[in-house]
Structures are given as structure tokens and as C-alpha cells.
Design a protein around this motif. Structure first.
Motif, PDB file in Angstrom:
ATOM      1  N   GLY A 167      -5.881   0.280   1.193  1.00  0.00           N
ATOM      2  CA  GLY A 167      -4.966   1.050   0.379  1.00  0.00           C
ATOM      3  C   GLY A 167      -4.796   0.368  -0.962  1.00  0.00           C
ATOM      4  O   GLY A 167      -4.622  -0.854  -1.031  1.00  0.00           O
ATOM      5  N   ARG A 168      -4.834   1.172  -2.053  1.00  0.00           N
ATOM      6  CA  ARG A 168      -4.778   0.616  -3.408  1.00  0.00           C
ATOM      7  C   ARG A 168      -3.577   1.196  -4.151  1.00  0.00           C
ATOM      8  O   ARG A 168      -3.309   2.395  -4.080  1.00  0.00           O
ATOM      9  N   TYR A 169      -2.884   0.314  -4.882  1.00  0.00           N
ATOM     10  CA  TYR A 169      -1.731   0.739  -5.681  1.00  0.00           C
ATOM     11  C   TYR A 169      -1.909   0.242  -7.111  1.00  0.00           C
ATOM     12  O   TYR A 169      -2.245  -0.922  -7.335  1.00  0.00           O
ATOM     13  N   GLY A 200      -0.297   4.870  -8.754  1.00  0.00           N
ATOM     14  CA  GLY A 200       0.185   5.097  -7.404  1.00  0.00           C
ATOM     15  C   GLY A 200      -0.822   4.675  -6.343  1.00  0.00           C
ATOM     16  O   GLY A 200      -1.734   3.888  -6.599  1.00  0.00           O
ATOM     17  N   TRP A 201      -0.651   5.241  -5.144  1.00  0.00           N
ATOM     18  CA  TRP A 201      -1.433   4.836  -3.981  1.00  0.00           C
ATOM     19  C   TRP A 201      -2.614   5.768  -3.742  1.00  0.00           C
ATOM     20  O   TRP A 201      -2.543   6.960  -3.994  1.00  0.00           O
ATOM     21  N   ASP A 202      -3.707   5.216  -3.236  1.00  0.00           N
ATOM     22  CA  ASP A 202      -4.769   5.986  -2.605  1.00  0.00           C
ATOM     23  C   ASP A 202      -5.414   5.089  -1.550  1.00  0.00           C
ATOM     24  O   ASP A 202      -5.040   3.920  -1.392  1.00  0.00           O
ATOM     25  N   SER A 203      -6.347   5.619  -0.806  1.00  0.00           N
ATOM     26  CA  SER A 203      -7.043   4.835   0.213  1.00  0.00           C
ATOM     27  C   SER A 203      -8.528   5.140   0.163  1.00  0.00           C
ATOM     28  O   SER A 203      -8.933   6.276  -0.130  1.00  0.00           O
TER      29      SER A 203
END
Length: 220
Positions: A167-169, A200-203
């Protein structure tokens, strides 16, 4: 250079079935682990090392930490990145069989840096900038498969592959807006830069391929 290293590691992994995983004889033994390939990462040189402790001959736990020169106040940015600071940690629980080992890993990465002449996409539109502060975090985990063998009396080679999810922020703070806001004139030559262009977040899937060196302290 990185491409050649990857081919070499894949070749080593392909030949692993030709060898049997020897009994390492490391019950209640502590290994010092180093990651020489971290020195060749494309964004910055990373100094990474850790410890592996064997509870039994079949179960161990491994913890690592890596930092770049920016954490120590040394200029460490490359290409479009300035004031690049990176630290990361990884923890693994490893289970050894007769031929290989498999493990469960969890990792955290933190990057803080100034990025030059790029763009990002807030509110479904692109904004070009000359300078922006990037705060980039990664949290992830996965399964790992590898082989650890002696290369001398007190040195071991640890070659592995792994698959998981990360997960990346991101937070992007524009410091200097670009006078040019025409994305059609932007040279988009780096396929890896897109990770810094959203907020924001993604995966995304996580794939790892690497090699470490284990040192048995006090063994002559």
C-alpha cells in the motif's frame, strides 16, 4: 547494471533445484545480514543490514533496516530528486525445509524529498510544478521463497524471490508552480515516476528478487 544483476539472480534461482539445502547447523545462532544489491538502487544508494536469529534449525526471525545518505545529512538525490531522505525496515519469519526456505515478510518504507519539473493529479486534473515536496510511504507484506547456503566457513549466500502486496501513500506540496501548464509539452521518460503523481492511498502487487550475505560472528 541493475538489469544484469536481475538476470544473474534469476539464473541462480533456476539452478537451485540442482542442490540440496544442507542442514545449516545454526540452531540458537545469530547471523549478521548485509544487502549488497541495495547499493545499486536507481533512486539512491541504500545501506542496508540486519540480523537473523535461528530459534531452531528450521525456524528463524530476521529484521533489517536500511537508510540512505540523506538521513545522515549527505546529499543523496539523483536526476529530478533533491534532499532525498529514505529509511525502510523489514521483518521476516522464515521456515526452513530440506531444500529451501519460505517466509512471511512485512515491510515499511518512508521517503521525503524535493522533486523537480514534474506534475501530479489532484482533483482529476494535472498540475505541473518546478519544485514540490514529496512525502511517500509504503506498507506491505508477502510470501518469500529462497535458499541459503554456505559459501565459506562463516559466510552464507541467501538468494530469494517474493510476491505480495504494498500500500502506497503520497502527499505532494507544490513549492514552485510551473509557468507551463501544457502537459502535451511534458517529457514523460521515466515509467517509475508515476508513483509520485497521485495523492492518497493505492495498492499495487509487490515482487522482490534479491540476494543477501549472512555472516556468522565469531566463527573461524
Amino acid at each position: 547494471m541493475v538489469h544484469r544483476i536481475s538476470i544473474t539472480l534469476i539464473t541462480i534461482l533456476a539452478t537451485l533445484p540442482l542442490f540440496a539445502q544442507q542442514d545449516l547447523g545454526l540452531e540458537r545462532q545469530l547471523l549478521i545480514k548485509t544487502s549488497p544489491l541495495a547499493l545499486f538502487e536507481p533512486e539512491t544508494i541504500v545501506l542496508q543490514g540486519g540480523l537473523e536469529y535461528f530459534f531452531t534449525s528450521k525456524v528463524s526471525i530476521q529484521s533489517e533496516i536500511g537508510i540512505n545518505g540523506g538521513i545522515l545529512g549527505i546529499p543523496a538525490g539523483r536526476e529530478k530528486n533533491e534532499d532525498f531522505k529514505l529509511w525502510r525496515s523489514k521483518n521476516e519469519l522464515k521456515f526452513y525445509s530440506k531444500k529451501y526456505y519460505w517466509g512471511i515478510e512485512f515491510f515499511v518504507v518512508q521517503k521525503d524529498f524535493v522533486r523537480l519539473e514534474d506534475y501530479y493529479r489532484p482533483f482529476m486534473r494535472e498540475i505541473l510544478y518546478d519544485r514540490a515536496q514529496i512525502d511517500f510511504k509504503v506498507i506491505g507484506g508477502g510470501l518469500k521463497f529462497g535458499k541459503q547456503v554456505y559459501i565459506s566457513r562463516n559466510l552464507l549466500s541467501d538468494v530469494f524471490v517474493g510476491l505480495g502486496i504494498r500500500g502506497r501513500y503520497r502527499e505532494v506540496e507544490v513549492l514552485e508552480l510551473s509557468e507551463n501548464q501544457n502537459l502535451g509539452l511534458f517529457e514523460n521518460l521515466n515509467p517509475f515516476a508515476d508513483r509520485y503523481r497521485n495523492e492518497g492511498w493505492d495498492s499495487v502487487p509487490h515482487f522482490t528478487l534479491g540476494m543477501k550475505v549472512g555472516i556468522i560472528p565469531g566463527k573461524n
